[in-house]
Enzyme design. Structure first.
Site, short mmCIF file in Angstrom:
data_model
loop_
_atom_site.label_atom_id
_atom_site.label_comp_id
_atom_site.label_asym_id
_atom_site.label_seq_id
_atom_site.Cartn_x
_atom_site.Cartn_y
_atom_site.Cartn_z
N LYS A 44 0.81 -1.22 0.00
CA LYS A 44 0.00 0.00 0.00
C LYS A 44 0.84 1.27 0.00
O LYS A 44 0.34 2.35 -0.29
CB LYS A 44 -0.96 -0.01 1.19
CG LYS A 44 -2.07 -1.03 1.05
CD LYS A 44 -3.10 -0.62 0.01
CE LYS A 44 -4.11 -1.71 -0.22
NZ LYS A 44 -5.18 -1.32 -1.15
C1 LIG Z 1 -2.55 -7.42 2.84
C2 LIG Z 1 -3.34 -7.03 1.62
N1 LIG Z 1 -3.42 -7.89 0.60
C3 LIG Z 1 -4.14 -7.61 -0.51
C4 LIG Z 1 -4.82 -6.42 -0.64
C5 LIG Z 1 -5.63 -6.16 -1.87
O1 LIG Z 1 -5.05 -5.16 -2.68
P1 LIG Z 1 -5.92 -4.13 -3.50
O2 LIG Z 1 -6.57 -3.19 -2.53
O3 LIG Z 1 -4.93 -3.44 -4.39
O4 LIG Z 1 -6.97 -4.89 -4.27
C6 LIG Z 1 -4.75 -5.50 0.42
C7 LIG Z 1 -5.51 -4.25 0.36
O5 LIG Z 1 -5.83 -3.64 1.36
C8 LIG Z 1 -3.99 -5.80 1.57
O6 LIG Z 1 -3.89 -4.95 2.60
#
Ligand SMILES: Cc1ncc(COP(=O)(O)O)c(C=O)c1O
Length: 365
Positions: A44
């Site tokens: 993020k």
């Molecule tokens: C640990 C984790 N994995 C996967 C994701 C999914 O990513 P995206 O928000 O880009 O779909 C997030 C999103 O908050 C996350 O914090």
């Protein structure tokens, strides 16, 4: 004089590693892109920094301004870190499911953390958190809403940076990329980049069982950082996705535990979920394949949960499995969809209902 980087200069350029012990067929490669090495400990950092710097460039965020976001985890932690480094006030709207570790991290960076306790119509807190963040944005002068769920700059960050970085690290030699989904930033950005630059590379989406990003039956689930109750607009073209899987909590968490035990990699729940699907495909597709999986964050964040036997057992989850046992289980997993366009669950009316900041609909270049 050697120029030493600032903290935020270290976002990105994360390592790509090859698993050594869990893959039986030594001619196949299972790769993990280790996003935990970003300074905020997760993937993020990339969209958060990209959005904040675009907002500064476009004049939406000025010195002394306030950043307001709805997040129960990594995005809030990252914004709190960026706010501390750049001198902005940060308000993060969390919910009762936010873990003590995440709350402590946001607070350590000086964020004003507010807990939203009202559930939305899907039984989760996403919509009530977003609506309150939008209201605060209208009330607080000089505030800015990154709005990770509706702002297309989220997927643009991955389109311009993360996807290209992976492509260069693999020198284009890749059979599939596996991405877990919540706001759709990763999936939207990667699917666009790969279908434009290397359409032969399969783009595989992984959601949580119980989430309805791609339709299906809604129920509660434990996988942290994954899932939503609608298709986020950051996934703007479902035809760029080749297959969708939904992974149960227990399989993902047991995968995390095996990954730690047999590879020495401490990953978060979404790393385990993505790897479940990668492990299935590496068995199914036969020798000589190369599959990359994004490992979004760091398992240390989940020591009190995924890696804690008491927490797992209290939720009726198994804590032990041999690699052979899980290997057999993941082989049985069937795709949720091979025709992702048929799974659309877009809810454009949410922009009005939640009173989202409208200028984001004009930002796509
Ligand atoms: C640990 C984790 N994995 C996967 C994701 C999914 O990513 P995206 O928000 O880009 O779909 C997030 C999103 O908050 C996350 O914090």
């Amino acid at each position: 004089m050697v120029r030493v980087k600032t903290l935020l200069d270290t976002v990105g350029q994360t390592p790509l590693i090859r698993l050594q012990n869990l893959v039986e067929d030594q001619d196949s490669e299972l790769l993990l892109k280790m996003e935990r090495t970003n300074p905020g400990g997760s993937i993020k950092d990339r969209p958060a920094l990209y959005i904040i710097e675009e907002a500064e460039r476009r004049g939406w965020l000025k010195p002394g301004g306030t950043i307001i976001e709805s997040s129960s985890g990594n995005f809030g932690i990252t914004l709190a870190m960026i706010g501390a480094a750049k001198g902005y006030r940060v308000i993060v709207l969390v919910d009762p499911k936010t873990t003590p570790v995440n709350l402590a991290m946001m607070k350590a960076f000086g964020a004003d953390v507010r807990v939203v306790t009202e559930k939305d119509d899907s039984g989760s807190y996403h919509k009530t958190r977003i609506a309150l963040a939008n209201r605060l944005h209208r009330e607080i002068p000089g505030s800015f809403r990154p709005d990770q769920c509706f702002n297309p700059l989220n997927s643009e960050a991955h389109y311009r940076q993360t996807a290209q970085e992976l492509m260069e690290q693999c020198q284009g030699k890749l059979d599939a990329v596996i991405l877990t989904v919540s706001t759709g930033g990763q999936l939207g950005g990667f699917s666009r980049y790969f279908k434009e630059h290397a359409p032969h590379i399969r783009v595989i989406a992984v959601d949580a069982v119980g989430s309805t990003i791609f339709g299906g039956k809604a129920h509660s689930y434990l996988l942290p950082g994954m899932g939503l109750s609608w298709t986020p607009p950051n996934i703007d073209d479902l035809s760029r996705i080749d297959e969708i899987y939904k992974v149960p909590d227990e399989d993902a968490f047991l995968m995390c535990r095996l990954l730690a035990r047999y590879e020495g990699v401490l990953g978060g729940g979404s790393t385990g979920a993505g790897l479940v699907v990668a492990w299935k495909l590496v068995q199914e597709w036969g020798s000589g394949k190369r599959i990359a999986c994004l490992a979004p964050d760091n398992g240390e964040r989940y020591l009190p949960t995924i890696y804690n036997d008491v927490w797992m057992k209290e939720r009726g989850l198994n804590v032990e499995i041999e690699p052979m046992g899980l290997r057999r289980r993941v082989r049985e997993l069937v795709p949720h969809s091979r025709y992702p366009v048929e799974t659309a669950n877009y809810q454009p009316e949410l922009v009005e209902i939640l009173d989202c900041p409208t200028r984001f609909h004009e930002v796509r270049r």
